[in-house]
Scaffold this motif. Structure first.
Motif, PDB file in Angstrom:
ATOM      1  N   ALA A   1       0.810  -1.215   0.000  1.00 34.58           N
ATOM      2  CA  ALA A   1       0.000   0.000   0.000  1.00 34.58           C
ATOM      3  C   ALA A   1       0.839   1.259   0.000  1.00 34.58           C
ATOM      4  O   ALA A   1       0.441   2.266  -0.550  1.00 34.58           O
ATOM      5  N   LYS A   2       1.996   1.212   0.620  1.00 33.92           N
ATOM      6  CA  LYS A   2       2.779   2.439   0.736  1.00 33.92           C
ATOM      7  C   LYS A   2       3.280   2.933  -0.612  1.00 33.92           C
ATOM      8  O   LYS A   2       3.684   4.088  -0.751  1.00 33.92           O
TER       9      LYS A   2
ATOM     10  N   GLU B   1      -4.755  -1.427   4.389  1.00 36.42           N
ATOM     11  CA  GLU B   1      -4.372  -1.953   3.069  1.00 36.42           C
ATOM     12  C   GLU B   1      -5.592  -2.437   2.290  1.00 36.42           C
ATOM     13  O   GLU B   1      -5.719  -2.204   1.085  1.00 36.42           O
TER      14      GLU B   1
END
Length: 325
Positions: free
Chosen positions: A2-3, A174
């Motif tokens: 997700a980052k 997420e």
């Protein structure tokens, strides 16, 4: 995983071109276009260019015997709408000179002005400018605001769905980001930089998937887009110089006044960038040097995301004429 969502890759800058301003004005007068838009990332000189363009249009109109007709600027900046947030948002109102401007200082600091309200307020200002025979120039760097104003689609006033929010709260971040990405492109990480924003973004996306967006009858449909172009190196250098200048001009004092007025720190952090990092500094959560360094990096990243949004507009078929300023 997700980052990495929303972190744009390096891309070639668009090719600059010379803007035929006289031809553009003729197109407006002939009804071929109904709005001029000057867009660009932060520190690209878009406000200065838009003001200069408005002045040049005013002279062309005067030379053609058009009487008191002139160009006026409608802001597309998601933070300059707030009163009292001046240095941090870079309003620089003196830069407008005698050119009238709209959609600045229209909301109270501490409130959560949204895209639906902006489209409503833009419609009112746009109708006012056009009704007086003046030429509307939309100017800003907030891609979502620009598209809401210039692409002719309506935005639903999405009601709060407490049951849905409770269900979304049970999911990890997420999973929520992945679900949002399945419903719409993630152009801007501000959609998910806090769980509260992420859940609201999902709430809107789910609503819109069930209620198709319709085109409006009142918003402009034929926009002439001009993009202000600057190299990455020069843009970052300008950002750093401007940040240091704003700190010297009293940006921390401005944020302190907002805190002293009763606005909770978390509400200022919500606005991001200058207000987020200066608030963290003033509340003792980071030192001055760390604040300045992290804020500069955040603004560099923000400018990069803005360019990614604008290039995405081009991929969706919108013609932007980029010019060096």
């Amino acid at each position: 995983m997700a980052k990495n969502i929303g972190v744009p890759p390096m891309a070639e800058l668009p090719s600059p071109e010379k803007i035929d301003e006289e031809g553009m004005l003729r197109s407006y007068m002939d009804g071929e276009i109904d709005l001029i838009c000057v867009l660009g990332p932060t520190a690209s000189g878009k406000t200065r260019y838009a003001v200069g363009l408005a002045e040049r249009i005013g002279r062309m109109l005067a030379d053609s015997g058009a009487g008191d007709r002139r160009a006026e600027i409608l802001s597309a900046d998601s933070r300059q709408v707030y009163r009292g947030m001046d240095i941090g948002t870079g309003k620089d109102l003196s830069e407008y000179g005698d050119v009238p401007y709209h959609l600045i200082d229209i909301a109270e600091a501490g409130s959560k002005y949204n895209i639906y309200e902006y489209q409503r307020d833009f419609e009112k200002a746009y109708k006012d400018v056009v009704s007086r025979g003046c030429i509307p120039i939309l100017c800003g760097g907030s891609g979502l605001y620009i598209e809401a104003a210039s692409c002719g689609y309506s935005l639903p006033d999405v009601p709060a769905d407490q049951k849905l929010r409770a269900e979304l709260e049970k999911e990890d971040t997420e999973t929520l980001i992945a679900r949002l990405a399945s419903l719409r492109p993630l152009h801007n990480s501000t959609d998910y930089d806090t769980r509260k924003r992420l859940i609201r973004a999902l709430e809107i996306a789910i609503y819109e998937s069930e209620h198709p967006v319709e085109h409006t009858s009142f918003l402009p449909k034929h926009t002439f887009y001009i993009g202000t172009l600057v190299s990455r190196e020069e843009r970052n250098a300008r950002i750093d110089r401007r940040l240091d200048a704003r700190l010297q001009e009293g940006m921390t004092d401005e944020v302190q006044r907002l805190l002293d007025s009763g606005i909770p720190p978390e509400d200022l952090i919500y606005y991001g960038l200058e207000y987020k990092f200066v608030t963290l500094y003033l509340t003792g959560r980071m030192g001055y040097a760390e604040m300045r360094e992290k804020l500069a990096i955040a603004i560099h990243q923000f400018a990069k995301r803005q360019m990614t949004w604008f290039r995405g507009m081009e991929r969706r078929g919108i013609r932007i004429r980029w010019t060096l300023v």
